[in-house]
Design a protein around this motif. Structure first.
Motif, PDB file in Angstrom:
ATOM      1  N   UNK A  74       0.682  -1.251  -0.107  1.00  0.00           N
ATOM      2  CA  UNK A  74      -0.167  -0.106   0.014  1.00  0.00           C
ATOM      3  C   UNK A  74       0.951   1.223   0.082  1.00  0.00           C
ATOM      4  N   UNK A  75       2.126   1.134   0.207  1.00  0.00           N
ATOM      5  CA  UNK A  75       2.998   2.351  -0.094  1.00  0.00           C
ATOM      6  C   UNK A  75       3.844   2.405  -1.391  1.00  0.00           C
ATOM      7  N   UNK A  76       3.197   3.474  -2.064  1.00  0.00           N
ATOM      8  CA  UNK A  76       3.752   3.640  -3.341  1.00  0.00           C
ATOM      9  C   UNK A  76       4.941   4.322  -3.477  1.00  0.00           C
ATOM     10  N   UNK A  77       5.626   4.873  -2.333  1.00  0.00           N
ATOM     11  CA  UNK A  77       6.623   5.805  -2.311  1.00  0.00           C
ATOM     12  C   UNK A  77       7.926   4.753  -2.102  1.00  0.00           C
ATOM     13  N   UNK A  78       9.000   5.127  -2.701  1.00  0.00           N
ATOM     14  CA  UNK A  78      10.339   4.250  -2.185  1.00  0.00           C
ATOM     15  C   UNK A  78      11.730   5.418  -1.924  1.00  0.00           C
ATOM     16  N   UNK A  79      12.594   4.662  -1.123  1.00  0.00           N
ATOM     17  CA  UNK A  79      13.834   5.287  -0.922  1.00  0.00           C
ATOM     18  C   UNK A  79      14.640   4.653  -0.513  1.00  0.00           C
ATOM     19  N   UNK A  80      15.975   5.128  -0.823  1.00  0.00           N
ATOM     20  CA  UNK A  80      17.256   4.505  -0.519  1.00  0.00           C
ATOM     21  C   UNK A  80      17.460   4.454   0.575  1.00  0.00           C
ATOM     22  N   UNK A  81      17.699   3.437   1.723  1.00  0.00           N
ATOM     23  CA  UNK A  81      17.849   3.448   3.012  1.00  0.00           C
ATOM     24  C   UNK A  81      19.452   3.097   3.340  1.00  0.00           C
ATOM     25  N   UNK A  82      20.020   4.060   4.176  1.00  0.00           N
ATOM     26  CA  UNK A  82      21.474   3.944   4.515  1.00  0.00           C
ATOM     27  C   UNK A  82      21.498   3.763   6.215  1.00  0.00           C
ATOM     28  N   UNK A  83      21.568   2.481   6.825  1.00  0.00           N
ATOM     29  CA  UNK A  83      21.803   2.035   8.269  1.00  0.00           C
ATOM     30  C   UNK A  83      22.566   1.033   8.351  1.00  0.00           C
ATOM     31  N   UNK A  84      22.614   0.744   9.567  1.00  0.00           N
ATOM     32  CA  UNK A  84      23.316  -0.760  10.027  1.00  0.00           C
ATOM     33  C   UNK A  84      22.469  -1.542  10.451  1.00  0.00           C
ATOM     34  N   UNK A  85      22.112  -2.640   9.441  1.00  0.00           N
ATOM     35  CA  UNK A  85      20.893  -3.337   9.868  1.00  0.00           C
ATOM     36  C   UNK A  85      21.305  -4.886  10.144  1.00  0.00           C
ATOM     37  N   UNK A  86      20.906  -5.070  11.709  1.00  0.00           N
ATOM     38  CA  UNK A  86      21.486  -6.336  12.137  1.00  0.00           C
ATOM     39  C   UNK A  86      20.304  -7.315  12.306  1.00  0.00           C
ATOM     40  N   UNK A  87      20.384  -8.483  11.579  1.00  0.00           N
ATOM     41  CA  UNK A  87      19.222  -9.390  11.681  1.00  0.00           C
ATOM     42  C   UNK A  87      19.737 -10.890  11.770  1.00  0.00           C
ATOM     43  N   UNK A  88      19.389 -11.342  12.792  1.00  0.00           N
ATOM     44  CA  UNK A  88      19.649 -12.732  13.005  1.00  0.00           C
ATOM     45  C   UNK A  88      19.276 -13.784  12.075  1.00  0.00           C
ATOM     46  N   UNK A  89      17.926 -13.281  11.364  1.00  0.00           N
ATOM     47  CA  UNK A  89      17.321 -14.301  10.554  1.00  0.00           C
ATOM     48  C   UNK A  89      18.031 -14.156   9.407  1.00  0.00           C
ATOM     49  N   UNK A  90      18.592 -13.103   8.778  1.00  0.00           N
ATOM     50  CA  UNK A  90      19.303 -12.891   7.658  1.00  0.00           C
ATOM     51  C   UNK A  90      20.839 -13.643   7.756  1.00  0.00           C
ATOM     52  N   UNK A  91      21.554 -13.615   8.922  1.00  0.00           N
ATOM     53  CA  UNK A  91      22.464 -14.290   9.030  1.00  0.00           C
ATOM     54  C   UNK A  91      22.315 -15.713   9.027  1.00  0.00           C
ATOM     55  N   UNK A  92      21.210 -16.229   9.629  1.00  0.00           N
ATOM     56  CA  UNK A  92      20.824 -17.627   9.643  1.00  0.00           C
ATOM     57  C   UNK A  92      20.950 -18.054   8.204  1.00  0.00           C
ATOM     58  N   UNK A  93      20.139 -17.440   7.157  1.00  0.00           N
ATOM     59  CA  UNK A  93      19.983 -18.035   6.096  1.00  0.00           C
ATOM     60  C   UNK A  93      21.214 -18.007   5.156  1.00  0.00           C
ATOM     61  N   UNK A  94      22.318 -17.252   5.511  1.00  0.00           N
ATOM     62  CA  UNK A  94      23.611 -17.233   4.715  1.00  0.00           C
ATOM     63  C   UNK A  94      24.677 -17.984   5.609  1.00  0.00           C
ATOM     64  N   UNK A  95      24.255 -18.417   6.734  1.00  0.00           N
ATOM     65  CA  UNK A  95      25.255 -19.148   7.377  1.00  0.00           C
ATOM     66  C   UNK A  95      25.680 -20.506   6.963  1.00  0.00           C
ATOM     67  N   UNK A  96      27.002 -20.859   7.256  1.00  0.00           N
ATOM     68  CA  UNK A  96      27.432 -22.287   6.854  1.00  0.00           C
ATOM     69  C   UNK A  96      26.698 -23.303   7.680  1.00  0.00           C
ATOM     70  N   UNK A  97      26.392 -24.573   7.094  1.00  0.00           N
ATOM     71  CA  UNK A  97      25.745 -25.698   7.798  1.00  0.00           C
ATOM     72  C   UNK A  97      26.536 -26.690   7.980  1.00  0.00           C
ATOM     73  N   UNK A  98      26.282 -27.490   9.173  1.00  0.00           N
ATOM     74  CA  UNK A  98      27.486 -28.730   8.932  1.00  0.00           C
ATOM     75  C   UNK A  98      26.460 -30.078   8.495  1.00  0.00           C
ATOM     76  N   UNK A  99      26.973 -30.924   8.808  1.00  0.00           N
ATOM     77  CA  UNK A  99      26.489 -32.357   8.065  1.00  0.00           C
ATOM     78  C   UNK A  99      25.078 -32.590   8.363  1.00  0.00           C
ATOM     79  N   UNK A 100      24.790 -32.009   9.418  1.00  0.00           N
ATOM     80  CA  UNK A 100      23.128 -32.205   9.954  1.00  0.00           C
ATOM     81  C   UNK A 100      22.415 -30.948   9.620  1.00  0.00           C
TER      82      UNK A 100
END
Length: 320
Positions: A95-121
């Protein structure tokens, strides 16, 4: 005498490494034991591995589906800018039709989890939990702490503090300098299209005050955030509803001065902080709370200094 048959080595169970540990939240309301119906015909550790891999893949797909269709073009034009946030810049609220470029330090454990290496399990090295590595599936529900710099990296250096880590996994989304609205935008970019209940604790609002917002404006943004969280779950029933609570805020010396303090600041916002504290506490007690989870018991972080005989101590304000 018949010669005893020897089973070949490759039929023996693999004991070179221990099987994976259960997720930290297993057998809690966050992750009920009946959530995964495991077959008796397949080793449980193999099934838990597949469950972890499936959750990781699903999280990645949902995260990518939340991005704008032209996000590649946006990233290409801005990724070299300082602190360019590809998560918030490439997502737009419904519903928001405006867009802007965002500059900040974004810390997310979910985003880290998606990219993190995994072991054999298919377990990943969690940086906040006592039990690690553990499954990508942290539970049937998503518990998320959302904050600005107030609780950013609150665990600190555990080797120095002695803190062993969280007993139950909690996701963290923190952005230093962010307002409540900015945190809502970041949260929806990461969790807005998940198909599970999300339980949010918000600890933010000081940056809104520094930018001139009133207590009523901040509470209105908190209510808007709460409505967004509760709109996520697609399943019906009390247990499947998302929940939201807001923690009260500390009284920073930068913007507040107690009555007996022998110092002055240009703009004392103590009265605004007291009013906002009362409004947040009432918000948690009101019809906003979850029918099952005790969201009215959100933590009270607000403190102020009170001096007696040249000594200063901290006490919880307003009776918390």
């Amino acid at each position: 005498m018949a010669k005893q048959r020897v089973r070949p080595i490759w039929n023996q169970p693999d004991t070179s490494r221990p099987p994976p540990t259960l997720p930290p939240s297993y057998k809690t309301m966050l992750y009920p034991a009946y959530a995964d119906r495991l077959s008796k015909n397949i080793p449980a550790e193999n099934q838990m591995r597949d469950i972890s891999l499936s959750r990781k893949s699903a999280e990645h797909v949902m995260f990518m589906n939340a991005k704008r269709k032209n996000y590649h073009k946006i990233r290409s034009a801005n990724e070299n800018q300082s602190r360019y946030c590809n998560i918030c810049s490439e997502f737009i609220m419904p519903g928001d039709y405006t867009s802007s470029i965002v500059h900040h330090t974004h810390n997310s454990s979910k985003d880290y989890r998606i990219l993190a290496p995994a072991d054999r399990w298919e377990n990943y090295p969690c940086i906040t939990c006592k039990t690690t590595p553990h499954s990508h599936k942290i539970g049937e529900r998503y518990p998320v702490l959302v904050s600005s710099s107030i609780l950013n990296n609150w665990q600190g250096i555990r080797s120095m503090s002695g803190y062993e880590g969280d007993e139950i996994h909690i996701d963290y989304l923190t952005i230093p300098g962010a307002t409540v609205r900015e945190l809502e935008h970041a949260f929806m970019a990461g969790y807005g299209n998940v198909h599970r209940a999300v339980d949010v604790l918000l600890v933010a609002g000081l940056n809104d005050i520094l930018r001139g917002a009133t207590d009523h404006e901040i509470l209105e943004d908190i209510q808007h955030f709460s409505d967004s969280v509760k709109s996520i779950s697609a399943r019906s029933g009390e247990l499947y509803q998302g929940s939201f609570a807001a923690g009260t805020l500390p009284f920073p010396p930068k913007i507040t001065v107690i009555k007996d303090a022998h110092r002055k600041i240009v703009n004392d916002r103590k009265d605004l902080m007291i009013s906002l504290t009362s409004m947040i506490r009432e918000f948690n007690r009101s019809g906003n709370h979850h029918p099952v989870l005790p969201t009215q018991l959100a933590p009270c972080f607000h403190t102020w200094e009170s001096g007696q005989k040249n000594h200063c101590h901290h006490s919880l304000a307003l009776g918390c």
